[in-house]
Design an enzyme around this catalytic site. Structure first.
Site, PDB file in Angstrom:
ATOM      1  N   PRO A  89       0.819  -1.222   0.000  1.00  0.00           N
ATOM      2  CA  PRO A  89       0.000   0.000   0.000  1.00  0.00           C
ATOM      3  C   PRO A  89       0.849   1.267   0.000  1.00  0.00           C
ATOM      4  CG  PRO A  89      -0.770  -1.555   1.654  1.00  0.00           C
ATOM      5  CD  PRO A  89       0.550  -2.066   1.171  1.00  0.00           C
ATOM      6  N   GLU A 116       3.540  -8.758   8.483  1.00  0.00           N
ATOM      7  CA  GLU A 116       3.559  -7.295   8.553  1.00  0.00           C
ATOM      8  C   GLU A 116       4.513  -6.717   7.513  1.00  0.00           C
ATOM      9  OE1 GLU A 116       0.743  -7.822  10.598  1.00  0.00           O
ATOM     10  OE2 GLU A 116       1.286  -5.719  10.275  1.00  0.00           O
ATOM     11  N   ARG A 154      -1.979  -7.876 -20.998  1.00  0.00           N
ATOM     12  CA  ARG A 154      -2.879  -7.464 -22.078  1.00  0.00           C
ATOM     13  C   ARG A 154      -2.199  -6.481 -23.022  1.00  0.00           C
ATOM     14  NH1 ARG A 154      -8.156  -8.249 -21.052  1.00  0.00           N
ATOM     15  NH2 ARG A 154      -8.771  -6.283 -22.027  1.00  0.00           N
ATOM     16  N   ASP A 169      -8.589   0.265 -26.170  1.00  0.00           N
ATOM     17  CA  ASP A 169      -8.516   1.607 -26.754  1.00  0.00           C
ATOM     18  C   ASP A 169      -9.158   2.632 -25.837  1.00  0.00           C
ATOM     19  OD1 ASP A 169      -9.018   0.406 -30.162  1.00  0.00           O
ATOM     20  OD2 ASP A 169      -7.356   0.304 -28.717  1.00  0.00           O
TER      21      ASP A 169
HETATM   22  N1  LIG Z   1       1.584  -3.292   6.208  1.00  0.00           N
HETATM   23  C1  LIG Z   1       0.809  -4.301   5.481  1.00  0.00           C
HETATM   24  C2  LIG Z   1       1.555  -4.776   4.274  1.00  0.00           C
HETATM   25  C3  LIG Z   1       2.917  -5.310   4.635  1.00  0.00           C
HETATM   26  C4  LIG Z   1       3.623  -5.892   3.458  1.00  0.00           C
HETATM   27  C5  LIG Z   1       2.799  -6.960   2.760  1.00  0.00           C
HETATM   28  C6  LIG Z   1       1.491  -6.372   2.346  1.00  0.00           C
HETATM   29  C7  LIG Z   1       0.659  -7.392   1.630  1.00  0.00           C
HETATM   30  N2  LIG Z   1      -0.618  -6.823   1.377  1.00  0.00           N
HETATM   31  C8  LIG Z   1      -0.813  -5.921   0.391  1.00  0.00           C
HETATM   32  C9  LIG Z   1       0.080  -5.765  -0.663  1.00  0.00           C
HETATM   33  C10 LIG Z   1      -0.211  -4.787  -1.628  1.00  0.00           C
HETATM   34  C11 LIG Z   1      -1.372  -4.037  -1.504  1.00  0.00           C
HETATM   35  C12 LIG Z   1      -1.703  -2.996  -2.526  1.00  0.00           C
HETATM   36  N3  LIG Z   1      -2.609  -2.066  -2.212  1.00  0.00           N
HETATM   37  O1  LIG Z   1      -1.148  -3.020  -3.631  1.00  0.00           O
HETATM   38  C13 LIG Z   1      -2.213  -4.247  -0.443  1.00  0.00           C
HETATM   39  N4  LIG Z   1      -1.939  -5.194   0.478  1.00  0.00           N
HETATM   40  C14 LIG Z   1       0.719  -5.842   3.545  1.00  0.00           C
END
Ligand SMILES: NC[C@H]1CCC[C@@H](CNc2ccc(C(N)=O)cn2)C1
Length: 246
Positions: A89, A116, A154, A169
């Site tokens: 995230p 985590e 794609r 497109d």
């Molecule tokens: N701190 C939480 C975080 C620690 C590292 C592993 C991720 C795995 N989870 C994910 C991975 C990516 C996304 C996204 N939005 O692309 C959402 N979630 C969770």
């Protein structure tokens, strides 16, 4: 394109390797997806892949030693110079334009985190780019990695037949897709827009473009503000808006 994924759940990637457009891309040799499981690089009896966080607190962190070995093997199993990507995230928001950038690379290593996350020093020393598929937290990076794989596949030459590229497109132009219709001609008292039955391909092209513009204006004004509209597009959008009041 060669992709190697580092994940504790490699079986999940059957969803992109064995089905649909991405599955066909793999069969046609346009895409390769390999997996590297950190668990295969553990040496203890319990095959430990997580470790306690310095500073305490809830949850665990991915154990560094197995992870760094898995990353090394993943990098060695694709063409040299692979971009190493971490899905989280905290990453750059993935868009269609971002997918186009990624699709131009020769090879990728995707790190799907669990628990985590990963030691920051591993991120600093191994990760080239951090990407996010949206502002939400998932239980692992695998689904985010598969979204990225599907979206960029794609865009690889030869993957989409001409019939699928139409949708491409519209979003490639930064617009939402137009409505689609198929048999029966009358369904629950609703007919198919007449222009689509006319065989007039130019009128159909304009109608679809008008619908894409109108939908984008109604539902995603933010996208529309990023698009430079042609004279034709401006005219069609004005027509769509005028017709709303009819
Ligand atoms: N701190 C939480 C975080 C620690 C590292 C592993 C991720 C795995 N989870 C994910 C991975 C990516 C996304 C996204 N939005 O692309 C959402 N979630 C969770």
């Amino acid at each position: 394109m060669e992709i190697s994924v580092v994940s504790l759940f490699p079986e999940m990637f059957a969803a992109v390797r064995d089905y649909g457009v991405t599955g066909r891309a793999v069969q046609n040799g346009l895409l390769s997806i390999q997996c590297c499981n950190p668990r295969d690089f553990t040496t203890d009896r319990h095959q430990t892949v997580d470790d306690r966080p310095y500073g305490g607190g809830p949850g665990m962190v991915m154990k560094t030693e197995p992870l760094q070995q898995a990353i090394a093997v993943a990098k060695a199993s694709v063409a040299p110079g692979a971009t190493v990507i971490y899905l989280s995230p905290q990453g750059r928001q993935l868009t269609q334009a971002g997918l186009a950038e990624l699709a131009a690379k020769p090879s990728l290593v995707l790190l799907a985190g669990r628990y985590e996350g990963v030691d920051e020093r591993l991120i600093d020393s191994e990760i080239d780019e951090e990407w996010s598929i949206g502002d939400y937290v998932l239980s692992g990076g695998e689904l985010a990695a598969m979204v990225m794989i599907d979206g960029l596949s794609r865009l690889l030459p030869g993957v989409l037949g001409h019939h699928l590229s139409a949708e491409q497109d519209s979003f490639a132009e930064g617009l939402l897709d137009c409505p689609h219709y198929t048999r029966p001609e009358h369904f629950r008292g609703m007919a198919v827009p007449g222009v689509l039955l006319s065989g007039n391909h130019e009128a159909i092209r304009r109608w679809r473009l008008k619908q894409s513009l109108g939908r984008t204006w109604l539902r995603r004004r933010d996208l529309l503000e990023q698009v430079e509209l042609s004279d034709e597009q401006n005219k069609l959008l004005a027509e769509f808006i005028r017709e709303l009041d009819d």
